[in-house]
Structure formats: C-alpha cells, structure tokens
Design a protein around this motif. Sequence first.
Motif, PDB file in Angstrom:
ATOM      1  N   GLN A  33      83.196  35.684 -16.456  1.00 16.84           N
ATOM      2  CA  GLN A  33      83.679  37.385 -16.684  1.00 16.84           C
ATOM      3  C   GLN A  33      84.172  37.138 -18.200  1.00 16.84           C
ATOM      4  N   VAL A  34      84.664  36.282 -19.322  1.00 12.87           N
ATOM      5  CA  VAL A  34      85.313  37.186 -19.813  1.00 12.87           C
ATOM      6  C   VAL A  34      84.485  36.581 -21.164  1.00 12.87           C
ATOM      7  N   GLU A  35      83.875  35.453 -20.871  1.00 16.13           N
ATOM      8  CA  GLU A  35      83.099  34.912 -21.659  1.00 16.13           C
ATOM      9  C   GLU A  35      81.847  35.935 -21.715  1.00 16.13           C
ATOM     10  N   GLY A  36      81.487  36.863 -20.459  1.00 14.38           N
ATOM     11  CA  GLY A  36      80.392  37.584 -20.624  1.00 14.38           C
ATOM     12  C   GLY A  36      80.626  38.425 -20.990  1.00 14.38           C
ATOM     13  N   ALA A  37      81.971  39.650 -21.367  1.00 15.41           N
ATOM     14  CA  ALA A  37      82.439  40.237 -22.122  1.00 15.41           C
ATOM     15  C   ALA A  37      82.151  40.047 -23.466  1.00 15.41           C
ATOM     16  N   ALA A  38      82.836  38.938 -24.114  1.00 14.14           N
ATOM     17  CA  ALA A  38      82.575  38.552 -25.204  1.00 14.14           C
ATOM     18  C   ALA A  38      81.424  38.831 -26.109  1.00 14.14           C
ATOM     19  N   ASP A  39      80.457  38.416 -24.974  1.00 17.40           N
ATOM     20  CA  ASP A  39      79.057  38.308 -25.568  1.00 17.40           C
ATOM     21  C   ASP A  39      78.312  39.239 -25.840  1.00 17.40           C
ATOM     22  N   LYS A  40      79.003  41.231 -24.672  1.00 16.86           N
ATOM     23  CA  LYS A  40      78.774  41.862 -24.548  1.00 16.86           C
ATOM     24  C   LYS A  40      79.065  42.320 -26.272  1.00 16.86           C
ATOM     25  N   LEU A  41      80.559  42.031 -26.279  1.00 18.59           N
ATOM     26  CA  LEU A  41      80.912  42.937 -27.866  1.00 18.59           C
ATOM     27  C   LEU A  41      80.666  42.345 -28.669  1.00 18.59           C
ATOM     28  N   ALA A  42      80.158  40.520 -29.637  1.00 20.18           N
ATOM     29  CA  ALA A  42      79.408  40.243 -29.420  1.00 20.18           C
ATOM     30  C   ALA A  42      77.872  41.082 -30.840  1.00 20.18           C
ATOM     31  N   GLY A  43      76.967  41.304 -29.369  1.00 19.08           N
ATOM     32  CA  GLY A  43      76.209  41.579 -29.403  1.00 19.08           C
ATOM     33  C   GLY A  43      75.792  42.944 -29.566  1.00 19.08           C
TER      34      GLY A  43
END
Length: 59
Positions: free
Chosen positions: A32-42
């Motif tokens: 979940q946290v990795e997904g949120a980080a990917d979204k932010l990076a995107g």
Amino acid sequence: MVNRDQVAGIAKQMKGSVKQAAGKATGNRRTQVEGAADKLAGKVQKAYGDVKDKVKKAF
C-alpha cells in the motif's frame, strides 16, 4: 501536445493506484505504501512534464 514525462507520470500514477489497491485488498501495508509513493512520484513527474510543455510553448 503531450510529452514523455507527462505520459510516464500518468502511467506511474496508474501503477501506484493498482499497487495501492492490491495492498489494501491483501492487507499488505508495505505494498500500500509503495503504491502511494509511486502515485506521488507519478504526480511529480507529470507536473514536471506540464511545466516543460508550458516553457516549450512560451518560446
């Protein structure tokens, strides 16, 4: 006109959303946290692409 950074940013956001949803569905907090980080990076990458596009249009 859409540039590479905008496309890559949107793709990264989508990947992050899927990853975050998968983590939520499985109860895996790390995913979940990795997904949120990917979204932010995107979002950051897309914003960079937007600025780059505006600068290009200005000149």
